[in-house]
Design an enzyme around this catalytic site. Structure first.
Site, mmCIF file in Angstrom:
data_model
loop_
_atom_site.group_PDB
_atom_site.id
_atom_site.type_symbol
_atom_site.label_atom_id
_atom_site.label_comp_id
_atom_site.label_asym_id
_atom_site.label_seq_id
_atom_site.Cartn_x
_atom_site.Cartn_y
_atom_site.Cartn_z
ATOM 1 C CB CYS A 15 -0.844 0.247 1.329
ATOM 2 S SG CYS A 15 -2.059 -1.462 1.332
ATOM 3 N N GLY A 55 -1.360 1.096 -5.056
ATOM 4 C CA GLY A 55 -2.877 0.533 -4.551
ATOM 5 C C GLY A 55 -3.874 1.276 -5.226
ATOM 6 C CG ASN A 86 2.986 -0.754 2.651
ATOM 7 O OD1 ASN A 86 2.554 -1.589 2.221
ATOM 8 N ND2 ASN A 86 4.276 -0.203 2.348
ATOM 9 N N GLY A 87 1.881 -3.375 4.587
ATOM 10 C CA GLY A 87 2.494 -4.471 4.892
ATOM 11 C C GLY A 87 1.402 -5.829 5.194
ATOM 12 C CE1 TYR A 145 4.443 -3.722 -12.058
ATOM 13 C CE2 TYR A 145 3.950 -4.290 -9.790
ATOM 14 C CZ TYR A 145 3.399 -3.928 -10.954
ATOM 15 O OH TYR A 145 2.388 -3.883 -11.545
ATOM 16 C CB SER A 195 8.417 -1.408 -13.753
ATOM 17 O OG SER A 195 7.531 -2.162 -14.059
ATOM 18 C CG ASP A 211 7.325 -7.805 -17.792
ATOM 19 O OD1 ASP A 211 7.323 -6.495 -17.287
ATOM 20 O OD2 ASP A 211 6.281 -8.358 -17.956
ATOM 21 C CG ASP A 212 8.340 -5.370 -13.836
ATOM 22 O OD1 ASP A 212 7.852 -6.369 -13.175
ATOM 23 O OD2 ASP A 212 7.517 -4.764 -14.528
#
Length: 485
Positions: free
Chosen positions: A2, A28, A102-103, A260, A306, A368-369
């Site tokens: 988040c 998010g 966040n987590g 990413y 990214s 791609d990442d």
């Protein structure tokens, strides 16, 4: 994953929080929320959807005060569709606390049981953020004997919280009438950075946020990252106090932030995300040169956005032309963080379009990442072939994602990971690619940590080694049975 932000200012913070959340929207897109404190009065508005669609003028006008916090949500625990699980969360005692997180907590079963049977607290959702809030409230309640709350009380509560809570948590909370609290788990898995700027009255405004770009955009000086296990308490009058509250803190940030999740213009733990991705491209190029027939590569193409820095370096190192073959529709969100496999698959072709002029008759190397579920990668290979590509070599700037990520990224099930239980040729066949090349784990780690003081990373989704040391096979089985992505 988040995005969170908290500000203590000499001016109203509602617009400042809103602007910061716009910058963190990439972290998010399920829901968003802002809370402010005007003296001892708390104000909050939260809603499903993205920031621009979630707040109206009347909502902003009601968010009064010079202390505030905000959140953009990407669901990793609980239900993405449940508006009640949007953050912030509020509890009225002690004092009144509003919290964003966040987590991902990994001992939610034990915490749920203890909060009910020992602490006598009611939890109304399946969100681990509500559990974290109630643990904080319980520990604050236990440290204060009178009505006064000082930094020492807050830090003692955090010492006890760290002993009870497991997993990853970068957290910001408002304690009504007192100030703003920010803290990070003892491993520093999820990011949190502190900034300040001088105010007209000679004091300082302070901000804590998930990424440094918030600080730079707001004219804040970067002070430092919040240390693993550290708590920072900023009073409503702008006095800052800090203390290390964990017994054995060690910095092990999530490698996927650099791969990413974070914006390239951010600096995390003293490391530039953009420069990390350039170095990942340098090291990937060496691996490509070792395993791919270079005569079969006409152009190198990124999957925007990214992977672009890595792709540029791959092309430069290999001496192959770099081209932009995919056009990105910027009005479609990031497909990786969309809830539900069906929605992710539908959105790939809405997000990307292959330009035939760049593909027709060419042998293309696509960078791609990362490759997680394979949904996006498979669609991209099909799009390249439909656009006229002769051969498609697919490369990932990250190693194979073979294990669940339990620290705040929505990869709960081994069965949904395309690399789980498969060898690389088998994955290539699943994707429909002629060749498939991954970054080596050691190369990714070296690219991230080069030139820094870091001694290790959380690379659990690549190796299956979980930095907290508390993840068991039984827990992974439980997560797979109870959490869909």
């Amino acid at each position: 994953m988040c995005g969170i932000v908290g500000i203590v200012s000499t001016e109203p913070v509602n617009q400042q929080i809103y602007d910061a959340l716009l910058l963190l929207q990439h972290r998010g897109q399920d829901s968003t929320g802002i809370a402010t404190a005007d003296g001892s009065h708390l104000h909050m508005h939260k809603t499903k959807g993205q920031v621009r669609e979630g707040f109206r003028t009347r909502d902003m006008r009601a968010l009064l005060g010079n202390v505030g916090l905000g959140h953009v949500r990407y669901a990793t625990a609980g239900a993405a569709s449940n508006e009640e699980e949007a953050q912030p969360f509020y509890v009225n005692a002690p004092y009144g606390i509003i919290l964003v997180h966040n987590g991902n907590l990994t001992n939610t079963r034990e915490l749920t049981n203890d909060l009910f049977r020992i602490d006598r607290r009611h939890v109304n959702t399946s969100s681990d953020t509500e559990l974290l809030l109630n643990v904080l409230a319980t520990e604050l309640q236990g440290t204060v004997s009178g009505t006064e709350l000082g930094p020492e009380h807050v830090f003692t509560a955090l010492e006890n919280l760290h002993k009870r809570v497991e997993g990853s948590y970068a957290t910001i909370a408002i304690i009504a009438g007192h100030g703003l609290l920010a803290f990070r788990d003892p491993f520093g898995i999820r990011p949190l950075i502190l900034g300040k700027r001088p105010a007209e009255n000679g004091k300082f405004d302070y901000v804590v946020a998930s990424e440094s770009l918030v600080l730079e955009s707001g004219g804040y000086e970067i002070v430092r990252d919040v240390e693993p296990g550290e708590a920072i308490f900023i009073t409503k009058d702008g006095e800052l106090f800090s203390r290390q509250c964990a017994e054995n803190p060690i910095l092990r940030p999530c490698s996927f932030e650099y791969v990413y999740l974070a914006r390239p213009d951010s600096v995390m733990n003293g490391i530039s995300v953009y420069e990390t991705r350039l170095r990942m491209g340098d090291r990937l190029a060496a691996t490509v040169a070792q395993y791919a027939p270079l005569g079969d590569i006409d152009v190198v193409m990124p999957i925007p956005d990214s992977s672009r820095p890595s792709a540029m370096q791959v092309a430069r190192k290999l001496g192959v032309e770099y081209r932009e073959g995919f056009f990105k529709n910027r009005y479609v969100g990031r497909t990786f963080i969309m809830p539900g496999q069906a929605q992710r698959k539908r959105s790939v072709r809405q997000k990307l379009n292959a330009m035939s002029a760049e593909f027709k008759g060419k042998n293309v190397l696509i960078v791609d990442d990362s490759i997680v579920r394979g949904t996006t990668s498979r669609e991209i290979v099909e799009m390249a072939r439909a656009a006229g590509a002769n051969k498609v070599t697919f490369t990932s700037a990250a190693p194979p994602v073979r294990f669940p990520h339990v620290y705040g990224i929505n990869m709960p099930s081994r069965q949904e990971l395309i690399a789980h239980g498969r060898k690389i040729p088998e994955i290539a066949q699943e994707l429909g690619a002629d060749h498939l090349i991954y970054q080596e784990v050691a190369d990714m780690e070296a690219a991230i940590m080069e030139g820094s003081n870091l001694t290790g990373l959380d690379v659990s989704c690549f190796t299956g080694e979980y930095v907290t040391g508390t993840i068991t096979p039984e827990y992974l089985d439980w997560v797979e049975r109870n959490q869909l992505s």
